[in-house]
Design a protein around this motif. Structure first.
Motif, PDB file in Angstrom:
ATOM      1  N   HIS A 288      -4.227  -1.454   5.763  1.00  0.00           N
ATOM      2  CA  HIS A 288      -3.296  -0.401   6.183  1.00  0.00           C
ATOM      3  C   HIS A 288      -3.080  -0.417   7.703  1.00  0.00           C
ATOM      4  O   HIS A 288      -2.694   0.587   8.280  1.00  0.00           O
TER       5      HIS A 288
ATOM      6  N   HIS B 236       0.596   3.526  -2.357  1.00  0.00           N
ATOM      7  CA  HIS B 236      -0.376   4.558  -2.730  1.00  0.00           C
ATOM      8  C   HIS B 236       0.238   5.861  -3.249  1.00  0.00           C
ATOM      9  O   HIS B 236      -0.153   6.953  -2.829  1.00  0.00           O
TER      10      HIS B 236
ATOM     11  N   HIS C 116      -6.684  -0.881  -5.922  1.00  0.00           N
ATOM     12  CA  HIS C 116      -6.522   0.418  -6.600  1.00  0.00           C
ATOM     13  C   HIS C 116      -5.778   0.264  -7.930  1.00  0.00           C
ATOM     14  O   HIS C 116      -6.115   0.931  -8.907  1.00  0.00           O
TER      15      HIS C 116
ATOM     16  N   ASP D 139       0.811  -1.225   0.000  1.00  0.00           N
ATOM     17  CA  ASP D 139       0.000   0.000   0.000  1.00  0.00           C
ATOM     18  C   ASP D 139       0.850   1.283   0.000  1.00  0.00           C
ATOM     19  O   ASP D 139       0.715   2.128   0.876  1.00  0.00           O
TER      20      ASP D 139
ATOM     21  N   ASP E 266      -1.388  -2.222  -4.350  1.00  0.00           N
ATOM     22  CA  ASP E 266      -1.770  -0.812  -4.161  1.00  0.00           C
ATOM     23  C   ASP E 266      -0.560   0.113  -4.254  1.00  0.00           C
ATOM     24  O   ASP E 266      -0.224   0.838  -3.316  1.00  0.00           O
TER      25      ASP E 266
ATOM     26  N   HIS F  71      -3.768  -4.241   2.448  1.00  0.00           N
ATOM     27  CA  HIS F  71      -5.140  -3.824   2.198  1.00  0.00           C
ATOM     28  C   HIS F  71      -5.812  -3.032   3.315  1.00  0.00           C
ATOM     29  O   HIS F  71      -6.488  -2.050   3.056  1.00  0.00           O
TER      30      HIS F  71
ATOM     31  N   HIS G  83      -3.026  -9.530  -1.462  1.00  0.00           N
ATOM     32  CA  HIS G  83      -3.332  -8.131  -1.119  1.00  0.00           C
ATOM     33  C   HIS G  83      -4.327  -8.102   0.042  1.00  0.00           C
ATOM     34  O   HIS G  83      -4.088  -7.470   1.056  1.00  0.00           O
TER      35      HIS G  83
HETATM   36 ZN    ZN Z   1      -4.558   0.190  -0.043  1.00  0.00          ZN
END
Ligand code: ZN
Length: 242
Positions: free
Chosen positions: A152, A10, A64, A8, A36, A150, A118
Protein backbone atom coordinates in the motif's frame (compact mmCIF):
# COMPACT_ATOMS: atom_id res chain seq x y z
CA UNK A 1 -0.92 1.67 -25.01
CA UNK A 2 -2.04 2.98 -21.62
CA UNK A 3 -2.71 0.67 -18.70
CA UNK A 4 -4.84 1.64 -15.73
CA UNK A 5 -3.23 0.01 -12.68
CA UNK A 6 -5.43 -0.73 -9.68
CA UNK A 7 -4.29 -2.45 -6.50
CA UNK A 8 -5.57 -3.06 -2.98
CA UNK A 9 -9.08 -1.68 -3.39
CA UNK A 10 -10.05 -3.39 -0.13
CA UNK A 11 -13.82 -3.09 -0.52
CA UNK A 12 -13.67 0.72 -0.48
CA UNK A 13 -16.32 1.61 -3.07
CA UNK A 14 -16.21 5.43 -2.70
CA UNK A 15 -12.43 5.32 -3.31
CA UNK A 16 -12.76 2.99 -6.32
CA UNK A 17 -15.51 5.13 -7.88
CA UNK A 18 -13.42 8.30 -7.45
CA UNK A 19 -10.39 6.61 -9.01
CA UNK A 20 -12.39 5.32 -11.97
CA UNK A 21 -13.87 8.77 -12.58
CA UNK A 22 -10.39 10.32 -12.54
CA UNK A 23 -8.96 7.57 -14.76
CA UNK A 24 -11.78 7.97 -17.28
CA UNK A 25 -10.79 11.62 -17.56
CA UNK A 26 -7.11 10.74 -18.11
CA UNK A 27 -7.92 7.86 -20.49
CA UNK A 28 -6.62 4.30 -20.74
CA UNK A 29 -6.79 1.27 -23.03
CA UNK A 30 -6.63 -1.68 -20.63
CA UNK A 31 -6.95 -2.42 -16.93
CA UNK A 32 -4.55 -4.35 -14.68
CA UNK A 33 -5.74 -5.38 -11.19
CA UNK A 34 -3.10 -6.49 -8.68
CA UNK A 35 -5.27 -8.08 -6.02
CA UNK A 36 -6.86 -7.45 -2.62
CA UNK A 37 -10.27 -6.51 -3.92
CA UNK A 38 -11.81 -7.26 -0.52
CA UNK A 39 -10.98 -7.05 3.18
CA UNK A 40 -11.06 -4.03 5.57
CA UNK A 41 -13.80 -2.08 3.75
CA UNK A 42 -17.58 -2.39 3.88
CA UNK A 43 -18.49 -2.90 0.20
CA UNK A 44 -16.84 -6.14 -0.95
CA UNK A 45 -19.71 -7.21 -3.19
CA UNK A 46 -19.94 -3.90 -5.05
CA UNK A 47 -16.16 -3.57 -5.41
CA UNK A 48 -15.90 -7.10 -6.79
CA UNK A 49 -18.67 -6.42 -9.32
CA UNK A 50 -17.31 -3.00 -10.31
CA UNK A 51 -13.82 -4.45 -10.81
CA UNK A 52 -14.99 -7.39 -12.91
CA UNK A 53 -17.14 -5.04 -15.01
CA UNK A 54 -13.92 -3.31 -16.10
CA UNK A 55 -13.00 -6.59 -17.86
CA UNK A 56 -9.37 -6.39 -16.73
CA UNK A 57 -6.72 -7.57 -19.16
CA UNK A 58 -4.80 -8.81 -16.11
CA UNK A 59 -6.32 -9.74 -12.75
CA UNK A 60 -4.68 -11.64 -9.91
CA UNK A 61 -5.63 -12.40 -6.33
CA UNK A 62 -4.25 -10.83 -3.16
CA UNK A 63 -3.75 -12.40 0.24
CA UNK A 64 -7.10 -11.04 1.52
CA UNK A 65 -8.98 -12.46 -1.49
CA UNK A 66 -7.31 -15.81 -0.89
CA UNK A 67 -8.14 -15.97 2.83
CA UNK A 68 -11.69 -14.70 2.26
CA UNK A 69 -12.27 -17.46 -0.31
CA UNK A 70 -11.11 -20.06 2.21
CA UNK A 71 -8.01 -21.04 0.21
CA UNK A 72 -5.76 -20.23 3.16
CA UNK A 73 -6.43 -19.84 6.91
CA UNK A 74 -6.18 -16.35 8.47
CA UNK A 75 -3.22 -17.36 10.64
CA UNK A 76 -0.95 -14.62 9.27
CA UNK A 77 -3.61 -11.93 9.87
CA UNK A 78 -3.81 -9.61 12.87
CA UNK A 79 -7.09 -9.44 14.84
CA UNK A 80 -8.53 -6.55 12.85
CA UNK A 81 -7.72 -8.13 9.49
CA UNK A 82 -9.15 -11.45 10.65
CA UNK A 83 -12.36 -9.87 11.96
CA UNK A 84 -12.88 -8.00 8.71
CA UNK A 85 -12.18 -10.99 6.49
CA UNK A 86 -14.62 -13.15 8.51
CA UNK A 87 -17.25 -10.43 8.15
CA UNK A 88 -16.52 -10.25 4.40
CA UNK A 89 -16.84 -14.01 3.91
CA UNK A 90 -20.18 -13.80 5.73
CA UNK A 91 -21.69 -11.11 3.51
CA UNK A 92 -20.52 -12.37 0.11
CA UNK A 93 -22.75 -14.84 -1.74
CA UNK A 94 -21.52 -18.37 -2.53
CA UNK A 95 -21.13 -17.31 -6.17
CA UNK A 96 -19.05 -14.26 -5.18
CA UNK A 97 -16.85 -16.40 -2.93
CA UNK A 98 -16.37 -18.81 -5.84
CA UNK A 99 -15.34 -15.91 -8.06
CA UNK A 100 -12.77 -14.84 -5.45
CA UNK A 101 -11.51 -18.42 -5.14
CA UNK A 102 -11.01 -18.57 -8.89
CA UNK A 103 -8.93 -15.41 -9.14
CA UNK A 104 -5.57 -16.57 -10.51
CA UNK A 105 -2.42 -16.56 -8.40
CA UNK A 106 0.28 -14.14 -9.57
CA UNK A 107 2.61 -13.52 -11.18
CA UNK A 108 0.88 -13.07 -14.54
CA UNK A 109 2.38 -11.94 -17.84
CA UNK A 110 0.76 -9.09 -19.73
CA UNK A 111 1.45 -8.40 -23.44
CA UNK A 112 3.85 -5.47 -23.85
CA UNK A 113 6.55 -6.74 -21.52
CA UNK A 114 4.76 -6.38 -18.17
CA UNK A 115 4.49 -8.79 -15.28
CA UNK A 116 2.03 -8.29 -12.44
CA UNK A 117 2.30 -9.74 -8.93
CA UNK A 118 0.45 -8.97 -5.70
CA UNK A 119 3.55 -9.17 -3.47
CA UNK A 120 6.56 -10.24 -5.56
CA UNK A 121 7.09 -12.46 -8.62
CA UNK A 122 8.69 -15.16 -6.45
CA UNK A 123 6.05 -15.07 -3.69
CA UNK A 124 2.60 -13.51 -3.94
CA UNK A 125 2.63 -12.74 -0.19
CA UNK A 126 6.10 -11.12 -0.01
CA UNK A 127 6.30 -7.39 0.83
CA UNK A 128 8.69 -5.40 -1.39
CA UNK A 129 9.79 -2.47 0.80
CA UNK A 130 13.37 -1.60 -0.15
CA UNK A 131 16.00 -1.79 -2.88
CA UNK A 132 17.14 -5.21 -1.74
CA UNK A 133 13.61 -6.64 -2.03
CA UNK A 134 13.14 -4.85 -5.34
CA UNK A 135 16.39 -6.35 -6.67
CA UNK A 136 15.24 -9.83 -5.74
CA UNK A 137 11.85 -9.20 -7.32
CA UNK A 138 13.35 -7.87 -10.54
CA UNK A 139 15.74 -10.83 -10.73
CA UNK A 140 12.74 -13.18 -10.49
CA UNK A 141 10.56 -11.23 -12.93
CA UNK A 142 10.22 -12.53 -16.47
CA UNK A 143 9.35 -9.14 -17.95
CA UNK A 144 11.17 -5.78 -17.92
CA UNK A 145 8.38 -3.96 -16.14
CA UNK A 146 7.11 -5.57 -12.95
CA UNK A 147 4.08 -4.13 -11.15
CA UNK A 148 3.35 -5.07 -7.54
CA UNK A 149 0.99 -4.04 -4.74
CA UNK A 150 0.53 -5.41 -1.21
CA UNK A 151 2.50 -2.79 0.82
CA UNK A 152 0.00 0.00 0.00
CA UNK A 153 3.02 2.31 -0.46
CA UNK A 154 3.77 3.93 -3.83
CA UNK A 155 7.35 3.28 -4.89
CA UNK A 156 9.40 2.94 -8.07
CA UNK A 157 12.65 1.03 -8.32
CA UNK A 158 14.76 0.68 -11.44
CA UNK A 159 18.08 -0.87 -12.26
CA UNK A 160 20.54 1.72 -13.59
CA UNK A 161 19.93 5.42 -13.10
CA UNK A 162 17.13 5.31 -10.52
CA UNK A 163 18.35 3.23 -7.60
CA UNK A 164 15.34 3.63 -5.38
CA UNK A 165 12.66 6.14 -4.71
CA UNK A 166 9.61 6.36 -2.58
CA UNK A 167 7.53 8.62 -4.67
CA UNK A 168 4.72 11.09 -4.30
CA UNK A 169 2.12 12.08 -6.87
CA UNK A 170 4.11 12.47 -10.04
CA UNK A 171 4.62 11.39 -13.62
CA UNK A 172 7.87 9.50 -13.88
CA UNK A 173 9.82 9.08 -17.08
CA UNK A 174 10.90 5.45 -17.12
CA UNK A 175 14.33 4.39 -18.35
CA UNK A 176 14.38 2.76 -21.81
CA UNK A 177 16.45 -0.20 -20.64
CA UNK A 178 16.84 -2.23 -17.47
CA UNK A 179 14.28 -3.55 -15.05
CA UNK A 180 11.57 -1.40 -13.50
CA UNK A 181 9.56 -2.37 -10.45
CA UNK A 182 6.65 -0.16 -9.49
CA UNK A 183 3.97 -0.04 -6.83
CA UNK A 184 1.26 2.54 -7.53
CA UNK A 185 -0.12 2.36 -3.99
CA UNK A 186 -3.54 1.39 -2.73
CA UNK A 187 -6.94 2.52 -4.01
CA UNK A 188 -8.86 1.67 -0.86
CA UNK A 189 -6.43 1.88 2.05
CA UNK A 190 -3.40 4.13 1.44
CA UNK A 191 -0.70 3.80 4.10
CA UNK A 192 1.85 6.44 3.14
CA UNK A 193 0.29 9.20 5.23
CA UNK A 194 -1.68 10.62 2.30
CA UNK A 195 -5.34 9.61 2.71
CA UNK A 196 -6.22 10.14 -0.95
CA UNK A 197 -6.86 7.07 -3.11
CA UNK A 198 -3.81 5.99 -5.13
CA UNK A 199 -3.57 4.44 -8.59
CA UNK A 200 -1.39 4.55 -11.68
CA UNK A 201 -1.43 4.94 -15.44
CA UNK A 202 1.43 3.25 -17.29
CA UNK A 203 1.94 4.62 -20.79
CA UNK A 204 4.12 2.26 -22.80
CA UNK A 205 4.29 4.58 -25.81
CA UNK A 206 5.58 7.57 -23.81
CA UNK A 207 7.34 5.27 -21.31
CA UNK A 208 5.83 7.15 -18.40
CA UNK A 209 4.21 6.07 -15.16
CA UNK A 210 1.73 8.51 -13.66
CA UNK A 211 1.22 8.03 -9.93
CA UNK A 212 -2.10 9.66 -9.27
CA UNK A 213 -3.90 10.62 -6.04
CA UNK A 214 -7.61 11.29 -5.86
CA UNK A 215 -9.79 12.80 -3.16
CA UNK A 216 -12.82 10.71 -2.33
CA UNK A 217 -15.66 10.70 0.20
CA UNK A 218 -13.70 9.31 3.14
CA UNK A 219 -16.55 10.10 5.57
CA UNK A 220 -18.88 7.90 3.53
CA UNK A 221 -16.42 4.98 3.49
CA UNK A 222 -15.98 5.41 7.27
CA UNK A 223 -19.74 5.50 7.88
CA UNK A 224 -20.17 2.29 5.86
CA UNK A 225 -17.49 0.57 7.99
CA UNK A 226 -19.08 1.67 11.29
CA UNK A 227 -22.60 0.70 10.12
CA UNK A 228 -21.33 -2.72 9.11
CA UNK A 229 -20.06 -3.27 12.65
CA UNK A 230 -16.46 -3.63 11.46
CA UNK A 231 -13.61 -2.60 13.84
CA UNK A 232 -13.64 1.20 14.25
CA UNK A 233 -9.89 1.44 13.65
CA UNK A 234 -10.55 0.52 10.02
CA UNK A 235 -12.65 3.67 9.64
CA UNK A 236 -10.21 5.83 11.59
CA UNK A 237 -7.12 4.89 9.62
CA UNK A 238 -8.71 6.00 6.32
CA UNK A 239 -8.64 9.61 7.54
CA UNK A 240 -4.90 9.42 8.16
CA UNK A 241 -3.86 7.26 5.23
CA UNK A 242 -2.09 4.77 7.42
ZN1 ZN B 1 -3.72 -5.15 0.62
Amino acid sequence: MRYLILSDMHANLPALEAVLADAAHVGYDAVLVLGDLVGYGADPSAVLARTLALEPLGLIRGNHDKVCAGIEPATSFNDVARASIEWTAGVLSPAELRTLAELPMGPAQIPGGIEIAHGAPFDEDYYVFDTRDAGRALAAASARICLVGHTHLPAVFATGEISASAVAEDTIQLPATGGILANVGSVGQPRDGDPRAAYGILDLTQLTLALRRVNYDIALAQRRIIEAGLPEWLAERLAHGE
